[in-house]
Design an enzyme around this catalytic site. Structure first.
Site, PDB file in Angstrom:
ATOM      1  N   SER A 181      -5.588  11.796  -2.136  1.00 42.75           N
ATOM      2  CA  SER A 181      -5.603  10.351  -2.323  1.00 42.75           C
ATOM      3  C   SER A 181      -5.695  10.055  -3.810  1.00 42.75           C
ATOM      4  O   SER A 181      -6.205  10.863  -4.593  1.00 42.75           O
ATOM      5  CB  SER A 181      -6.819   9.764  -1.610  1.00 42.75           C
ATOM      6  OG  SER A 181      -7.123   8.473  -2.089  1.00 42.75           O
ATOM      7  N   CYS A 193       0.804  -1.222   0.000  1.00 37.71           N
ATOM      8  CA  CYS A 193       0.000   0.000   0.000  1.00 37.71           C
ATOM      9  C   CYS A 193       0.839   1.275   0.000  1.00 37.71           C
ATOM     10  O   CYS A 193       2.039   1.254   0.199  1.00 37.71           O
ATOM     11  CB  CYS A 193      -0.961  -0.025   1.180  1.00 37.71           C
ATOM     12  SG  CYS A 193      -2.240  -1.302   0.991  1.00 37.71           S
TER      13      CYS A 193
END
Length: 552
Positions: free
Chosen positions: A468, A119
């Site tokens: 994001s 991630c």
């Protein structure tokens, strides 16, 4: 072998004794020692299954004649850290991850490394360490999550963020939101769209530091286990050939990765991470290079959040090899670059082809004639700013409106959900940059709230923070210099008009230079009391325009 420093000779009897205390035999110690960096934890859904991936890596290493030694690495889940103090620590963790891998590799004299992240900051942090150390290394990630299903349509984590705004706007009931949150993230893996985690896993592959398939094979697929075994086997070949990361991740390789970045429409965070990785190899990737490559690279995909397709869809359509093969037809990929396969890029993609021309479009009919990311400059961003152009509604590619100014993410989020932002506004969130936050928080909650309350096609958002990979809309981040350093964004006042012109790469505060100079003289920096890692980070971190790397 480098590991001879801890296991060979009379003087190393104590070292061997300690290794034997860990259960290793003389036979195992006679082989190359391969460090396995495992970012498993029980918090991040992209990491909960990494023990299984690592066991497959170990099997590959052993079968090829090496001895694997696993060690742990921290990781932050950006989704869980979002919209509160926790997000201040996310980008900071990238540097700590790089440092921790360096420390473990040097302290224990590993001969080579297999890096197992999945991630956001964990992937770039491990790649930074690989290039810093420059010992044979290969990355194998945990793979993407499958999309969820909610009332007949595909959903993902961003669907939940955006649904909060829909509830506030009266377009969704809380009971529906509860149902959605139960369905949006159905498996382990990195969240299903082309968000930061999947962006970096795909670019690791494009950069040549991961095997083909690394970016797109689903987390729950047995092919992911086979890929992990192959990575364990292949690292032994890299050691034998003395093929190290800096021989692979050359300037040409980074340009390949940027081209793939633009063709996919990746997260704007890649414009932070690729320069930081390159910096470890003494290479520079200025913002102008990203824009130059964007100008000539068509966007071939329409992936979540910019479009409807998931990373699993991309995999089924041919994955990164098919994208690179298509770009190579236009001379946009350097096929001579080496990769961890031991072959060149050209050899890797020789048989690749597009299997679904709607998910990976051919050069002749791209989704956009230019790349997914654009770099904007102007008196509001003298050092540059970044926008995911492929996720901007056509009517918002050029927008001018009054500034609505907030000195924190929380203030802006409350105003958006409270109905205080109107059509045409330009939301400005400042003092959220690398130094000012500190930590350069992601603004997914405010951007998702704008979409959720129905303002995605009429309101823009600007910040010296970042976004994001799940953000969509006219959202411009990384505005540099940041407010905490007295950048022009610190001088914006409520009601000032701001022009965003993405096609012409302009970000302009429509205030006279004389007035800006008056405001500049009156400006005073905000002082915040900090301790611990955030205080050290704020002191050392550089501009977002430089990848938010730390000063040497």
């Amino acid at each position: 072998m480098r590991s001879d420093a801890v296991k060979k000779g009379l003087e190393r009897a104590p070292h061997r004794s300690l290794l034997k205390a860990a259960g290793f035999t003389d036979e195992e110690l006679s082989r190359p020692l391969i460090g396995i960096a495992n970012s498993f934890n029980e918090i991040i859904p992209g990491h909960v299954h990494l023990r299984q991936i690592v066991e497959a890596v170990k099997a590959g290493v052993r079968s090829a004649g090496g001895t694997p030694l696993e060690f742990g690495v921290i990781g932050v889940c950006d989704g869980i850290a979002m919209n509160h103090e926790g997000m201040k620590y996310s980008l900071v963790s990238r540097e700590i991850i790089a440092d921790s891998v360096e420390i473990m590799a040097r302290a224990h004299a590993f001969d080579a490394l297999v890096l197992v992240p999945n991630c956001d900051k964990i992937v770039p942090g491990m790649l930074m360490a690989a290039l810093r150390l420059d010992i044979p290394a290969i990355l194998v990630s945990g793979g993407p999550m499958l999309p969820g299903k909610f009332r007949g349509r595909e959903v993902n984590l961003i669907s939940v963020f955006e649904a909060i705004g829909k509830v506030r706007a009266g377009e969704m009931k809380e009971e529906e939101l509860c149902e959605l949150e139960n369905e949006a993230c159905p498996t382990c893996g990195s969240c299903a769209g082309m968000f930061t985690a999947n962006s970096m896993n795909c670019l690791s592959e494009a950069l040549g530091l991961a095997l083909p398939g690394n970016g797109t094979i689903p987390a729950v697929s047995s092919a992911r286990i086979r890929l992990a075994k192959q990575a364990g086997i292949q690292v032994m070949q890299l050691l034998k050939k003395r093929l190290t990361p800096r021989k692979i991740a050359t300037e040409a390789a980074f340009q390949n990765a940027i081209a793939v970045d633009m063709a996919l429409g990746c997260s704007t965070n890649t414009v932070l991470h690729l320069p930081a990785i390159a910096h470890e190899a003494d290479l520079e990737l200025p913002l102008k290079l990203f824009d130059e490559i964007s100008r000539k690279t068509p966007c071939l995909c329409s992936l979540i959040p910019a479009g409807p397709h998931s990373v699993v869809d991309l995999h089924e359509a041919g994955g990164i090899p098919a994208v690179m093969a298509e770009l190579a037809r236009a001379g946009l990929i350097n096929k001579k670059v080496k990769t961890v396969t031991g072959k060149s890029v050209g050899e890797n993609i020789k048989k690749a082809k597009i299997l679904n021309e709607e998910i990976i479009r051919p050069l002749e009919r791209p989704y956009r004639p230019e790349g997914g990311i654009a770099i904007l400059w102007g008196n509001l961003a003298p050092e540059g700013s970044v926008v995911k152009a492929s996720a901007v509604a056509p009517e918002m590619l050029h927008h001018e409106g009054p500034a609505r100014v907030f000195d924190s993410e929380e203030e802006a989020y409350e105003a958006i959900l409270g109905g205080k932002i109107k059509e045409g506004d330009v939301v400005v969130i400042r003092y959220e940059g690398p130094k000012g936050g500190p930590g350069m928080r992601e603004m997914l909650s405010p951007t998702s709230a704008i979409i959720g309350v129905g303002l995605g096609r009429s309101v823009a958002l600007l910040t010296d923070g970042r976004f994001s990979g799940g953000t969509q809309g006219a959202c411009v981040g990384h505005i540099s210099p940041e407010a905490a350093e007295g950048g022009p964004i610190a001088l914006v006042e409520e009601g000032d008009h701001i022009e965003i012109d993405i096609p012409n790469r302009r970000l302009v505060l429509k205030v006279s230079e004389g007035e800006l100079e008056r405001r500049r003289k009156a400006w005073r920096p905000k002082r915040r009391k900090m301790r611990g890692v955030l205080a050290r980070y704020a002191k050392l971190v550089t501009s977002g325009a430089k990848g938010a790397i730390l000063e040497e």
